[in-house]
Design a protein around this motif. Structure first.
Motif, mmCIF file in Angstrom:
data_model
loop_
_atom_site.group_PDB
_atom_site.id
_atom_site.type_symbol
_atom_site.label_atom_id
_atom_site.label_comp_id
_atom_site.label_asym_id
_atom_site.label_seq_id
_atom_site.Cartn_x
_atom_site.Cartn_y
_atom_site.Cartn_z
ATOM 1 N N TYR A 6 9.141 19.719 -2.324
ATOM 2 C CA TYR A 6 8.820 19.575 -3.738
ATOM 3 C C TYR A 6 7.855 18.407 -3.919
ATOM 4 O O TYR A 6 7.945 17.404 -3.210
ATOM 5 N N SER A 96 5.665 21.228 -11.327
ATOM 6 C CA SER A 96 6.163 22.598 -11.500
ATOM 7 C C SER A 96 7.582 22.651 -12.049
ATOM 8 O O SER A 96 8.257 23.650 -11.881
ATOM 9 N N PRO A 103 12.880 22.779 -10.473
ATOM 10 C CA PRO A 103 11.479 22.775 -10.031
ATOM 11 C C PRO A 103 11.244 23.820 -8.944
ATOM 12 O O PRO A 103 12.166 24.214 -8.240
ATOM 13 N N GLN A 104 9.980 24.228 -8.807
ATOM 14 C CA GLN A 104 9.601 25.210 -7.787
ATOM 15 C C GLN A 104 9.066 24.480 -6.554
ATOM 16 O O GLN A 104 8.266 23.558 -6.686
#
Length: 188
Positions: A6, A96, A103-104
């Motif tokens: 991430y 994101s 989150p992605q």
């Protein structure tokens, strides 16, 4: 669990400090250590000439960002890890991440590309000049037999990392070949 890399947005210049803080959190909190496995501040080695000497310096690939490998749980407990990282001084948030949503992670291709730049994943060694040259740019030669001459770039050979520059020698335009590191753009 959704393990992945991430991107965490930070204040510029705080990247290593935040990296150390996350590693300390891992040492103090075993539950946090199970979900957060690694933290990276991606750096690449760039060759530059300063004071007539070649030097290799480390430059951040993503200034203002760090990469954190997290194994977010599928249930609502992912918010615990998320908030611990977000509360670190200097962290502004996850890239994101939408309000209230997990989150992605980065794609494998994006992560591989960054790791190749850092040298952690082997790749064809690609020379990346500190400056981007273009045909027609005026350059000053800063090293070699044509040092202190100025001229215009006629041709760029990225494979050999060389420039063909037209310089004035005895009143005539003469093409000379220099390496990328031997020339610098003339800025006006």
């Amino acid at each position: 669990m959704a393990k992945g890399w991430y991107i965490v947005h930070t204040y510029s210049g705080y990247e290593q400090k935040i990296q150390r803080t996350i590693f300390k959190l891992r040492e103090m909190d075993s539950e946090f250590a199970l979900t957060v496995s690694d933290v990276k501040v991606p750096m690449e080695t760039v060759t530059e000439i300063r004071d007539g000497k070649k030097r290799e310096v480390k430059k951040k690939i993503l200034p203002g960002y760090i990469l954190v490998e997290i194994d977010f749980p599928e249930d609502a407990t992912w918010k615990n890890t998320y908030s611990k990282i977000k509360r670190i001084q200097g962290v502004t948030g996850f890239v994101s991440a939408m309000e209230g949503k997990k989150p992605q992670p980065m794609s494998a291709a994006e992560m591989k590309s960054i790791m190749q730049k850092t040298g952690e994943v082997p790749t064809e060694k690609e020379f990346r000049p500190k400056q981007n040259f273009q045909v027609g740019d005026e350059v000053k030669i800063i090293d070699g037999p044509f040092e202190s001459f100025s001229g215009v770039i006629d041709e760029i050979d990225n494979v050999k990392s060389k420039l063909r520059v037209s310089v004035q020698i005895f009143g005539r335009s003469t093409p000379v070949e220099v390496e990328f590191l031997q020339a610098e753009k003339v800025e006006y």
